[in-house]
Design a protein around this motif. Structure first.
Motif, mmCIF file in Angstrom:
data_model
loop_
_atom_site.group_PDB
_atom_site.id
_atom_site.type_symbol
_atom_site.label_atom_id
_atom_site.label_comp_id
_atom_site.label_asym_id
_atom_site.label_seq_id
_atom_site.Cartn_x
_atom_site.Cartn_y
_atom_site.Cartn_z
ATOM 1 N N UNK A 23 0.853 -1.188 0.000
ATOM 2 C CA UNK A 23 0.000 0.000 0.000
ATOM 3 C C UNK A 23 0.888 1.237 0.000
ATOM 4 N N UNK A 24 0.269 2.374 -0.214
ATOM 5 C CA UNK A 24 1.003 3.642 -0.176
ATOM 6 C C UNK A 24 1.672 3.825 1.175
ATOM 7 N N UNK A 25 0.986 3.463 2.235
ATOM 8 C CA UNK A 25 1.530 3.636 3.577
ATOM 9 C C UNK A 25 2.759 2.764 3.805
ATOM 10 N N UNK A 26 2.756 1.547 3.292
ATOM 11 C CA UNK A 26 3.930 0.693 3.478
ATOM 12 C C UNK A 26 5.117 1.250 2.695
ATOM 13 N N UNK A 27 4.881 1.774 1.504
ATOM 14 C CA UNK A 27 5.956 2.410 0.736
ATOM 15 C C UNK A 27 6.495 3.643 1.435
ATOM 16 N N UNK A 28 5.608 4.431 2.017
ATOM 17 C CA UNK A 28 6.047 5.622 2.744
ATOM 18 C C UNK A 28 6.817 5.248 4.008
ATOM 19 N N UNK A 29 6.423 4.159 4.658
ATOM 20 C CA UNK A 29 7.151 3.685 5.833
ATOM 21 C C UNK A 29 8.573 3.272 5.445
ATOM 22 N N UNK A 30 8.709 2.537 4.359
ATOM 23 C CA UNK A 30 10.031 2.115 3.891
ATOM 24 C C UNK A 30 10.859 3.329 3.483
ATOM 25 N N UNK A 31 10.253 4.278 2.780
ATOM 26 C CA UNK A 31 10.956 5.505 2.404
ATOM 27 C C UNK A 31 11.410 6.297 3.622
ATOM 28 N N UNK A 32 10.553 6.363 4.639
ATOM 29 C CA UNK A 32 10.910 7.087 5.874
ATOM 30 C C UNK A 32 12.079 6.420 6.585
ATOM 31 N N UNK A 70 12.485 9.596 -2.719
ATOM 32 C CA UNK A 70 11.923 9.079 -3.979
ATOM 33 C C UNK A 70 11.034 7.871 -3.732
ATOM 34 N N UNK A 71 11.443 6.978 -2.840
ATOM 35 C CA UNK A 71 10.618 5.807 -2.531
ATOM 36 C C UNK A 71 9.291 6.249 -1.933
ATOM 37 N N UNK A 72 9.326 7.211 -1.013
ATOM 38 C CA UNK A 72 8.087 7.705 -0.414
ATOM 39 C C UNK A 72 7.188 8.351 -1.459
ATOM 40 N N UNK A 73 7.779 9.108 -2.387
ATOM 41 C CA UNK A 73 6.985 9.767 -3.432
ATOM 42 C C UNK A 73 6.415 8.739 -4.402
#
Length: 176
Positions: A23-32, A70-73
């Protein structure tokens, strides 16, 4: 650096957890987590008084922050964009490790001869092979299936970073 390695391990574990439910949230967590790993690397690089040449640590910190952003975006898009960004991050990590290992090897040869190369060069080589192997394995299984096994690569990278840090501490203690 141990915190950075630990964050890489957490990034890999997070990829395993969210492999089938991206999900978007999991990608944002990894980016963070990548941003935090980069910030910790920069903090270490600027505060390290034993090593006068901190350029490699600074470059790794900057790339982790840049790719974390970039990963978060890209996590807001499709999983394909997210997986591609992970591949680019791994390629950049492999490139930096390869160049760093090359300079460390040349420096070791110039000081002690070819027989005196430290074991940290082997850790650099393992980093290059691990990070370089990640982009090669992203697409054969398909984008969605790739998430199921690419988490192992950040885990291995994290373990290698912790090993390299331990070796650096041992070498610094021997000098003092």
């Amino acid at each position: 650096m141990i915190a950075r390695g630990s964050l890489y391990i957490l990034i890999g574990a997070t990829m395993f957890v969210f492999a089938s439910t991206y999900s978007t949230q999991s990608g944002q967590l990894i980016g963070s987590m990548a941003i935090l790993a980069g910030a910790l690397q920069l903090l270490f690089s600027f505060s390290n008084r034993l090593d006068k040449n901190n350029i490699w640590g600074i470059l790794h910190g900057v790339t982790d922050i840049g790719f974390g952003i970039a990963i978060a975006v890209f996590s807001k898009g499709t999983i394909e964009g997210f997986v591609d960004m992970l591949g680019f991050w791994a390629m950049m990590h492999a490139f930096l490790q390869a160049v760093q290992a090359m300079y460390a090897f040349m420096g070791a040869r110039g000081v002690r001869g070819a027989a005196g190369i430290s074991s940290s060069n082997f850790v650099h080589l393992a980093n290059v092979l691990t990070a370089g192997g990640l982009p090669l394995l992203l697409h054969p299984a398909g984008f969605n299936n790739s998430m199921g096994f690419i988490g192992v690569f950040p885990i291995i990278l994290g373990i290698l970073i912790i090993m390299l840090t331990t070796q650096m501490r041992t070498q610094a203690a021997a000098v003092l």
